[in-house]
Motif scaffolding. Sequence first.
Motif, PDB file in Angstrom:
ATOM      1  N   TYR A  65       0.733  -0.856   0.108  1.00  0.00           N
ATOM      2  CA  TYR A  65      -0.525  -0.496  -0.431  1.00  0.00           C
ATOM      3  C   TYR A  65       1.332   1.299  -0.200  1.00  0.00           C
ATOM      4  N   TRP A  66       0.735   1.646  -1.105  1.00  0.00           N
ATOM      5  CA  TRP A  66       1.472   3.358  -0.969  1.00  0.00           C
ATOM      6  C   TRP A  66       0.499   4.583  -0.583  1.00  0.00           C
ATOM      7  N   TYR A  67       1.165   5.326   0.002  1.00  0.00           N
ATOM      8  CA  TYR A  67       0.181   6.370   1.042  1.00  0.00           C
ATOM      9  C   TYR A  67       0.992   7.501  -0.269  1.00  0.00           C
ATOM     10  N   ASP A  68       0.126   8.737  -0.143  1.00  0.00           N
ATOM     11  CA  ASP A  68       0.775  10.242  -0.894  1.00  0.00           C
ATOM     12  C   ASP A  68      -0.363  11.031  -0.122  1.00  0.00           C
ATOM     13  N   GLY A  69       0.214  12.158  -0.429  1.00  0.00           N
ATOM     14  CA  GLY A  69      -0.507  13.115  -0.043  1.00  0.00           C
ATOM     15  C   GLY A  69      -0.132  13.434  -2.028  1.00  0.00           C
ATOM     16  N   ALA A  70      -1.866  14.697  -2.400  1.00  0.00           N
ATOM     17  CA  ALA A  70      -1.864  14.763  -4.307  1.00  0.00           C
ATOM     18  C   ALA A  70      -2.821  16.215  -3.933  1.00  0.00           C
ATOM     19  N   VAL A  71      -2.486  17.015  -4.857  1.00  0.00           N
ATOM     20  CA  VAL A  71      -2.867  18.480  -4.782  1.00  0.00           C
ATOM     21  C   VAL A  71      -4.333  17.906  -5.333  1.00  0.00           C
ATOM     22  N   GLY A  72      -5.570  18.149  -4.788  1.00  0.00           N
ATOM     23  CA  GLY A  72      -6.576  17.954  -5.063  1.00  0.00           C
ATOM     24  C   GLY A  72      -6.570  16.388  -5.215  1.00  0.00           C
ATOM     25  N   GLY A  73      -6.117  15.849  -4.584  1.00  0.00           N
ATOM     26  CA  GLY A  73      -6.826  14.212  -4.667  1.00  0.00           C
ATOM     27  C   GLY A  73      -6.464  13.744  -5.871  1.00  0.00           C
ATOM     28  N   VAL A  74      -6.369  15.083  -6.964  1.00  0.00           N
ATOM     29  CA  VAL A  74      -5.331  14.344  -8.684  1.00  0.00           C
ATOM     30  C   VAL A  74      -4.306  13.175  -8.495  1.00  0.00           C
ATOM     31  N   PRO A  75      -4.146  12.314  -8.374  1.00  0.00           N
ATOM     32  CA  PRO A  75      -2.913  11.499  -9.253  1.00  0.00           C
ATOM     33  C   PRO A  75      -1.936  11.789 -10.030  1.00  0.00           C
ATOM     34  N   THR A  76      -0.968  12.679  -9.556  1.00  0.00           N
ATOM     35  CA  THR A  76       0.518  12.138 -10.713  1.00  0.00           C
ATOM     36  C   THR A  76       0.616  11.726 -11.661  1.00  0.00           C
ATOM     37  N   PRO A  77       1.636  11.693 -12.485  1.00  0.00           N
ATOM     38  CA  PRO A  77       1.827  10.467 -13.349  1.00  0.00           C
ATOM     39  C   PRO A  77       3.012   9.796 -12.617  1.00  0.00           C
ATOM     40  N   ASP A  78       3.683  10.184 -11.564  1.00  0.00           N
ATOM     41  CA  ASP A  78       4.153   9.274 -10.681  1.00  0.00           C
ATOM     42  C   ASP A  78       3.292   8.101 -10.374  1.00  0.00           C
ATOM     43  N   HIS A  79       2.056   8.734  -9.432  1.00  0.00           N
ATOM     44  CA  HIS A  79       1.524   7.674  -9.247  1.00  0.00           C
ATOM     45  C   HIS A  79       0.717   6.783  -9.757  1.00  0.00           C
ATOM     46  N   LYS A  80       0.242   7.311 -10.861  1.00  0.00           N
ATOM     47  CA  LYS A  80       0.031   6.487 -11.751  1.00  0.00           C
ATOM     48  C   LYS A  80       1.306   5.129 -12.439  1.00  0.00           C
ATOM     49  N   ARG A  81       1.616   5.803 -12.389  1.00  0.00           N
ATOM     50  CA  ARG A  81       2.778   4.713 -13.001  1.00  0.00           C
ATOM     51  C   ARG A  81       3.025   3.436 -11.498  1.00  0.00           C
ATOM     52  N   ILE A  82       2.905   4.264 -10.009  1.00  0.00           N
ATOM     53  CA  ILE A  82       3.103   3.354  -9.170  1.00  0.00           C
ATOM     54  C   ILE A  82       2.435   2.142  -8.626  1.00  0.00           C
ATOM     55  N   ALA A  83       0.409   2.617  -9.519  1.00  0.00           N
ATOM     56  CA  ALA A  83      -0.272   2.035  -9.513  1.00  0.00           C
ATOM     57  C   ALA A  83      -0.778   0.592 -10.262  1.00  0.00           C
ATOM     58  N   GLY A  84       0.109   1.227 -11.442  1.00  0.00           N
ATOM     59  CA  GLY A  84       0.344   0.028 -12.394  1.00  0.00           C
ATOM     60  C   GLY A  84       1.173  -0.923 -12.649  1.00  0.00           C
ATOM     61  N   THR A  89      -1.325  -1.375  -4.070  1.00  0.00           N
ATOM     62  CA  THR A  89      -2.699  -0.168  -4.107  1.00  0.00           C
ATOM     63  C   THR A  89      -2.689   1.033  -3.632  1.00  0.00           C
ATOM     64  N   VAL A  90      -2.417   2.387  -4.135  1.00  0.00           N
ATOM     65  CA  VAL A  90      -2.360   3.489  -4.307  1.00  0.00           C
ATOM     66  C   VAL A  90      -3.513   4.627  -3.460  1.00  0.00           C
ATOM     67  N   GLN A  91      -2.749   4.668  -2.083  1.00  0.00           N
ATOM     68  CA  GLN A  91      -4.306   5.772  -1.494  1.00  0.00           C
ATOM     69  C   GLN A  91      -4.052   7.064  -1.461  1.00  0.00           C
ATOM     70  N   LEU A  92      -4.169   7.879  -2.282  1.00  0.00           N
ATOM     71  CA  LEU A  92      -3.921   9.767  -1.770  1.00  0.00           C
ATOM     72  C   LEU A  92      -4.425  10.158  -0.537  1.00  0.00           C
ATOM     73  N   GLY A  93      -3.880  10.955  -0.261  1.00  0.00           N
ATOM     74  CA  GLY A  93      -4.903  12.379   0.864  1.00  0.00           C
ATOM     75  C   GLY A  93      -4.297  13.396  -0.142  1.00  0.00           C
ATOM     76  N   ARG A  94      -4.513  14.625   0.697  1.00  0.00           N
ATOM     77  CA  ARG A  94      -4.132  15.428   0.258  1.00  0.00           C
ATOM     78  C   ARG A  94      -3.188  17.038   0.403  1.00  0.00           C
ATOM     79  N   LEU A  95      -2.719  17.570  -0.603  1.00  0.00           N
ATOM     80  CA  LEU A  95      -1.639  18.202  -0.758  1.00  0.00           C
ATOM     81  C   LEU A  95      -2.097  19.753   0.256  1.00  0.00           C
ATOM     82  N   SER A  96      -1.726  20.629   1.257  1.00  0.00           N
ATOM     83  CA  SER A  96      -1.966  21.764   1.628  1.00  0.00           C
ATOM     84  C   SER A  96      -1.038  22.436   0.741  1.00  0.00           C
ATOM     85  N   SER A  97      -1.674  23.767   0.870  1.00  0.00           N
ATOM     86  CA  SER A  97      -0.834  24.994   0.408  1.00  0.00           C
ATOM     87  C   SER A  97       0.521  25.146   0.176  1.00  0.00           C
ATOM     88  N   ASP A  98       0.782  25.086   1.521  1.00  0.00           N
ATOM     89  CA  ASP A  98       2.334  24.335   2.574  1.00  0.00           C
ATOM     90  C   ASP A  98       3.256  23.499   2.030  1.00  0.00           C
TER      91      ASP A  98
END
Length: 271
Positions: A65-84, A89-98
């Motif tokens: 299980y790979w847990y990470d933050g993403a802006v707006g909860g939208v997966p990045t290309p790295d997240h998509k690569r890892i999920a493949g 399994t990739v589980q995404l939280g959110r990234l704050s403005s900081d």
Amino acid sequence: MNLAEFPRPAAATFVDAGWLLASAGLLVNGSPRREDLWCNYGALLPALGRYVEQHSDGMRLLRTYWYDGAVGGVPTPDHKRIAGLPYVTVQLGRLSSDRHQKGVDSKIYRDLMKLARERAVARVYLVAGDEDLRIGVTEAKEMGVQVVLLGMPVEDGQNQSALLVRECDEYVSLPAEVWREHFARREDAEEPDDENVALARRIGRSFAREWVDRVPKEEAKKMLGAFPTVPSDLDIELVTFAERDLGSLRQRPDLKQELRGSFWFELREAT
């Protein structure tokens, strides 16, 4: 009663990507900035899986299980690569403005509790450092799950909560060279060739289907017990088969990992 009919106990790996990549950045660059770090995810995650199976005395790896933050909860290309990757399994939280992660610890807690309640795993390998995870570790242990905390040596010393370290059943700091193999300074790294990665995955799946068609059904099912290591003679055959389209893979461990991962994924699907 035939004990061979019962499946092997399972283990799972929980990776807090924020902690892992910041720690690897300190190890490789002397800085926790993710923007300066390159990671070969296609080699790192299978390597962690192999370590888990070795350390756990042969428990089968349920998944990572790979847990990470993403802006707006939208997966990045790295997240998509890892999920493949197989059994990830990739589980995404959110990234704050900081740029701080939000909701990642709660997702780790939720999944840890669910697997523990369902008796889906006997042991969890935690790649993290946040003290907030200690409560989840305590409750998982009360439900009979063993928890092993994996660490990374960095120049600044301990970068994991001392309370978390004490709460886990075992703490293992993997040597720096084990981690360094999969990370580099971004400016020095050669980005993977996405076209060749995709081709390697197709070849791995194609080879698995062809192999299943030409061996007895029971032999194909028995092969699953060897996961995640492809037997040497079959591995040579797989690599040779792939080199017809990919060229020499002598200096491409990343593509070899993609081949093997796709082989296992298709083999499980086919059997």
